[in-house]
Design a protein around this motif. Structure first.
Motif, short mmCIF file in Angstrom:
data_model
loop_
_atom_site.label_atom_id
_atom_site.label_comp_id
_atom_site.label_asym_id
_atom_site.label_seq_id
_atom_site.Cartn_x
_atom_site.Cartn_y
_atom_site.Cartn_z
N ASP A 495 13.87 -5.53 -5.60
CA ASP A 495 12.50 -5.14 -5.85
C ASP A 495 11.59 -6.21 -5.71
OD1 ASP A 495 13.74 -7.23 -7.49
OD2 ASP A 495 13.19 -6.33 -9.34
N VAL A 496 11.80 -7.27 -5.16
CA VAL A 496 10.89 -8.16 -4.63
C VAL A 496 11.04 -8.78 -3.19
CG1 VAL A 496 12.01 -10.01 -5.67
CG2 VAL A 496 9.63 -10.40 -5.37
N VAL A 497 10.18 -8.97 -2.44
CA VAL A 497 10.27 -9.76 -1.22
C VAL A 497 9.74 -11.21 -1.10
CG1 VAL A 497 9.60 -9.54 1.39
CG2 VAL A 497 9.98 -7.35 0.01
N VAL A 498 10.46 -11.81 -0.65
CA VAL A 498 9.95 -13.44 -0.55
C VAL A 498 9.79 -13.67 0.99
CG1 VAL A 498 10.61 -15.80 -0.76
CG2 VAL A 498 11.43 -14.18 -2.26
N ARG A 499 8.25 -13.97 1.18
CA ARG A 499 8.08 -14.14 2.51
C ARG A 499 7.94 -15.67 2.65
NH1 ARG A 499 2.40 -11.85 5.18
NH2 ARG A 499 3.08 -12.06 7.51
N GLU A 545 4.89 -15.01 -1.55
CA GLU A 545 4.57 -15.66 -0.23
C GLU A 545 4.74 -17.13 -0.60
OE1 GLU A 545 0.69 -15.97 2.67
OE2 GLU A 545 1.72 -13.86 2.70
N VAL A 546 5.46 -17.79 0.35
CA VAL A 546 5.78 -19.23 0.12
C VAL A 546 5.63 -19.71 1.67
CG1 VAL A 546 7.58 -20.98 -0.25
CG2 VAL A 546 7.66 -18.95 -1.23
N HIS A 547 4.62 -20.89 1.65
CA HIS A 547 4.45 -21.66 2.90
C HIS A 547 5.02 -22.90 2.74
CE1 HIS A 547 0.70 -19.36 4.35
NE2 HIS A 547 0.82 -18.57 3.07
N CYS A 548 5.63 -23.30 4.03
CA CYS A 548 6.48 -24.61 4.02
C CYS A 548 6.29 -25.28 5.35
CB CYS A 548 7.80 -24.29 3.86
SG CYS A 548 8.68 -23.10 5.10
N GLN A 549 6.66 -26.53 5.60
CA GLN A 549 6.80 -27.00 6.85
C GLN A 549 7.89 -26.64 7.65
OE1 GLN A 549 4.63 -29.74 7.49
NE2 GLN A 549 3.61 -29.31 5.78
N GLU A 550 7.73 -26.60 8.94
CA GLU A 550 8.49 -26.11 10.02
C GLU A 550 9.96 -26.67 9.68
OE1 GLU A 550 9.95 -23.88 13.21
OE2 GLU A 550 8.11 -23.78 12.02
#
Length: 910
Positions: A495-499, A545-550
């Motif tokens: 029921d939720v997508v983590v990008r 949406e989660v932004h992270c380091q490579e």
């Protein structure tokens, strides 16, 4: 026959056929009835003519039917119909004859797999279906050797449908059949069948291990939850029987031993446990086994103390040692994570037993297969040593110090060799203050929030959105309940997508479940709550949406996966650190705890320690149990280590322990050295006193050895090992002077060397030592250099007569040694040896100059005159001493005149 027409040939052949009919069945090789010859030839020159019958060849072989038909290109040529030539490989020659023979008989005349395969290959080429069928039926019905299987697989598959009945034996079975076999075998292999079935059980154990082994082929079985569950049940029953036997042994071991077969049962179950550990390790379910062994260890060791088992490397003790080795390996390398106390208990309990067993094995005469096994199998000892070192290094530094002190204090330090643990402990302890000092500075900085971003915008219709959210929540919750536990990536129940995204373009969408994210992650709980700024917007709840380091991309995926499983799934320090870093950012307390427990329990490389110190300290107080391994130990523990090491390093252990002594000497020097870090130890009266006592004992041994050499040098030199002892103690004295200098207690050493210098020089004048660059003369030179340096620079103050004595007796020796060194023929080995003495020559020259300049000017003049008159003035260069003497002598009258004038005394003529 050449004059006959074609119709005549046909008539002739018809007559032959009628004659054959009247005479009965045709026989191969019957020249009287044959109407065709088959000529079989090879390139190597084998050649055979077989008289055959065209009707049989045509009816039973497609190849011969084609060759003898009217449509064959050469069919109108008489010879092509009367003689058929067949060319073949050498290895198929006999099989062609066999095929021709089989065309004439109705019975199956195949007697071996090899014969069947060769015949089948030729029959298939010649198109003989009856013979092919005969060979296939034979091969399908008889057993094969493994080499024959490989040959079958080269020939059979090309035959199409005919091959199926043969290949059925080699076809992989489905997974369910393999699982059934495995589970049945594991139940039998972990049971206690009658002794007459022991061979069957052994075979089952071997095959189970083979099924899970990856060699040239992938394992036959890929473990799943069912296999692990069934195996765990079987192993737990085996462990229960083992614990029961141990308890009964503790109850009344004498009664147990007297009962026939009981000790055999105990030995048998230990053997089974040793085997089963390989299985649970391959299936990655060894935790319960390890925990049971840890809990039973104290009782097990009490059993080994019984008179029947004590002081003997018997079969039971051997198996106990082997299983313990496997368990310690699993703990020491982090395959099974245990609390600190359990790891410490395992070291304290099993280290003495392993040492005792090694002693028994090294001293006993082999009396059975178990003794022979232990003597021949060095791997078990090397493995145990490595495991104990690894395990010790996972303990807090204070506990490590206690174990190392006991090891260093042991009068017979042979096994295990804890040198590596000792060296790592010294290094960690010395750099601890610097490392943790840097950490303290970092802790004062403000903790930055995670770099987590999201993109949403407000919309109208909040009431409609709330209703839609309620629908989604209810719908998916019901769906999940009906389907059981949620699984990450299950799109049907998500029921939720983590990008997860990075700046360099990596992008992954993971289908997740709100209830799991909220319950196990503070970040996602906040992100999916009504209090979040964008919490009322549908898209912000359905896609986070989660932004992270490579560098953290994969660790974010790992953290999401770990939210869904209950088992500890960390396999390396690097993974644990990366996962921990992300888990802290996302507020996943359970995963943080898992990573910390893993890091606290496993060994680290030095580079990993640096990474740990970047991440862990910011997590106080959770970091304490990890940092305990890196914390500076208290001074009393360091002093104990130092004194124990000094006692050992200045002793005379057996030659087999020379490496250990060398390591102890190196670490003692390292502990007192100031480099990037302050010395690990600051000397006090206790340390100086203990060190002085140890060194004095060494000096006493040295003086005694020198006196014995003076008594009868020839006898000592020729006696095996005596000269080695003299060289060894000189080497130790060269090292120990460094320690004494750092502790500022070198006076007694210097005085002793001064007192016996004459005796030492007499020894070097012996014919076996004189006139060459050898190890003993080299070591004498090294120690003398250090002593002269200490005297010449005033570190040790001696009377004038002793200083003059040291110059007078050692200057000729040093000069002679330099001459020997300069005359040695250069080669790779001597170059390396001579290069190491470059500093010594410079140091000696400087020490002599300084020492000479401390003498009365008259004594200086005598030494300089001798130096100047020497026809080979090379070494040492006393130019500086000469210049200073000349200057002092020239200004002496003026200086002293002024001095006496100031003192109102009569001027003396110099």
């Amino acid at each position: 026959m050449e004059d006959m027409g074609f119709s005549d040939i046909l008539n002739c052949r018809f007559e032959v056929y009628q004659n054959n009919e009247s005479k009965g069945p045709s026989k191969i090789g019957d020249r009287s009835t044959s109407d065709v010859v088959v000529r079989i030839r090879t390139e190597e020159g084998r050649d055979d003519w077989i008289y055959c019958h065209s009707d049989i060849l045509i009816n039973k072989s497609k190849y011969f039917a084609d060759r003898l038909s009217d449509i064959w290109p050469t069919c109108q040529i008489l010879d092509s119909r009367n003689c058929v030539e067949v060319h073949c490989q050498e290895h198929d020659f006999d099989y062609h004859i066999t095929v021709l023979r089989l065309l004439y008989i109705t019975s199956d005349d195949i007697t071996s797999v090899k014969n069947a395969l060769g015949t089948l290959r030729v029959a298939f080429e010649l198109g003989c279906p009856q013979i092919v069928s005969t060979c296939v039926n034979y091969l399908e019905a008889v057993p094969w050797e493994e080499s024959e299987e490989e040959e079958i697989l080269k020939i059979i598959p090309a035959m199409g449908p005919q091959a199926e009945q043969i290949l059925a034996r080699l076809q992989p079975v489905n997974q369910s059949a393999i699982v059934k076999i495995f589970i049945s075998a594991i139940r039998f292999a972990t049971s206690s069948p009658p002794s007459l079935m022991s061979d069957l059980k052994t075979s089952a154990q071997e095959q189970l291990e083979y099924m899970l082994t990856e060699d040239d082929d992938v394992p036959l079985l890929t473990a799943d939850d069912q296999i692990r569950l069934e195996t765990r049940k079987c192993v737990n029953r085996l462990l229960s029987r083992f614990v029961s036997i141990v308890d009964s042994l503790l109850g009344d071991i004498q009664e147990f031993l007297s009962e026939v077969g009981k000790m055999d049962s105990f030995y048998a179950i230990l053997t089974d446990l040793l085997w089963v550990f390989q299985i649970v390790s391959k299936l990655e379910i060894s935790r319960e086994f390890v925990q049971t062994w840890v809990e039973t260890s104290a009782s097990l060791l009490k059993v080994t103390e019984h008179e029947f088992l004590k002081t003997s490397a018997n079969g039971v003790n051997t198996k106990i040692l082997e299983v313990t080795s496997k368990v310690l390996e699993a703990i020491g390398y982090g395959n099974v994570v245990l609390p600190t106390k359990m790891r410490l208990d395992m070291v304290k309990m099993w280290l003495p037993f392993a040492r005792l067993m090694k002693c028994w094995v090294d001293t006993e005469i082999p009396s059975g297969e178990h003794d022979l096994f232990l003597k021949s199998d060095s791997e078990i000892w090397a493995s145990l040593e490595s495991e104990l070192v690894s395990l010790i290094l996972t303990l807090p530094s204070g506990d490590q110090a206690e174990i190392l002190v006991e090891w260093l204090d042991s009068t017979k330090i042979r096994y295990p060799d804890l040198t590596e643990a000792f060296e790592v402990w010294c290094h960690r302890s010395k750099v601890a203050k610097r490392r943790l000092g840097m950490v303290d500075g970092k802790n004062k900085s403000t903790k930055t929030s995670p770099k987590l971003k999201w993109t949403t915008s407000f919309r109208d219709g909040l009431l409609l959105v709330r209703n839609m959210r309620l629908f989604f929540t209810t719908h998916f919750a019901q769906k999940n309940e009906s389907k059981g536990l949620s699984k990450i990536g299950d799109r049907s129940t998500s029921d939720v997508v983590v990008r997860i995204r990075t700046e360099v373009g990596r992008d992954d969408w993971i289908y997740c479940h709100t209830d799991i994210l909220i319950n196990k992650s503070k970040y996602f709980a906040d992100r999916l709550s009504d209090n979040w700024p964008t919490g009322q917007i549908l898209d912000s709840r359905n896609c986070v949406e989660v932004h992270c380091q490579e560098s953290d991309f994969d660790y974010h995926l790992t953290v999401l996966r770990l939210l869904y499983i209950t088992s500890d799934d960390i396999s390396s320090v690097k993974t644990a650190l990366g996962t921990l870093r992300v888990a802290v950012e996302l507020g996943c307390s359970q995963i943080v705890s898992t990573c910390i427990n893993y890091l606290e329990a496993v060994p680290w490389e030095e580079s990993e320690e640096e990474e740990i110190l970047k991440i862990i300290p910011a997590m106080v107080p959770q970091a304490e149990q990890i940092l305990a391994r890196l914390q500076p130990v208290n001074r009393s523990a360091i002093v104990k280590i130092f004194l124990s090491a000094v006692h050992f390093a200045t002793s005379s252990p057996p030659s087999s322990m020379s490496d250990l002594k060398t390591s102890a000497q190196e670490q003692l020097e390292y502990m007192l050295t100031e480099d990037n870090d302050v010395p690990l130890l600051t000397a006090d009266d206790q340390i100086r006193l203990e060190t002085r006592q140890c060194v004095n004992k060494m000096l006493a041994r040295f003086v005694s050895l020198v006196e014995s050499l003076l008594g009868d040098t020839q006898e000592l030199v020729t006696e095996v090992g005596k000269m080695d002892s003299f060289f060894a103690i000189l080497t130790d004295l060269s090292w120990v002077f460094q320690i004494l200098s750092k502790l500022e207690i070198s006076r007694e050493f210097v005085q002793t060397w001064v007192e016996i210098s004459t005796s030492i020089l007499k020894i070097t004048e012996h014919e076996l030592l004189k006139g060459e660059v050898n190890g003993i003369n080299s070591r004498v030179l090294e120690v003398t250099s250090k002593v002269l340096e200490a005297i010449g620079y005033g570190d040790v103050v001696l009377p004038t007569n002793k200083r003059l004595h040291m110059v007078q007796i050692w200057l000729p020796f040093v000069r002679l040694m330099k001459c020997w060194f300069d005359s040695v023929t250069s080669n790779e080995e001597t170059d390396l040896f001579l290069d190491t003495h470059t500093e010594i020559w410079a140091s000696l020259e400087s020490a002599f100059v300084s020492l000479i300049l401390t003498l009365p000017s008259g004594d200086q003049a005598e030494i300089l005159v001798e130096w100047l008159e020497n026809k080979q003035i090379r070494y040492p260069d006393l130019t500086e001493a000469l210049e200073v003497w000349c200057r002092r002598s020239k200004v002496a009258k003026r200086r002293l005149g002024m001095l006496y004038g100031n003192n109102n005394k009569t001027t003396k003529t110099v």
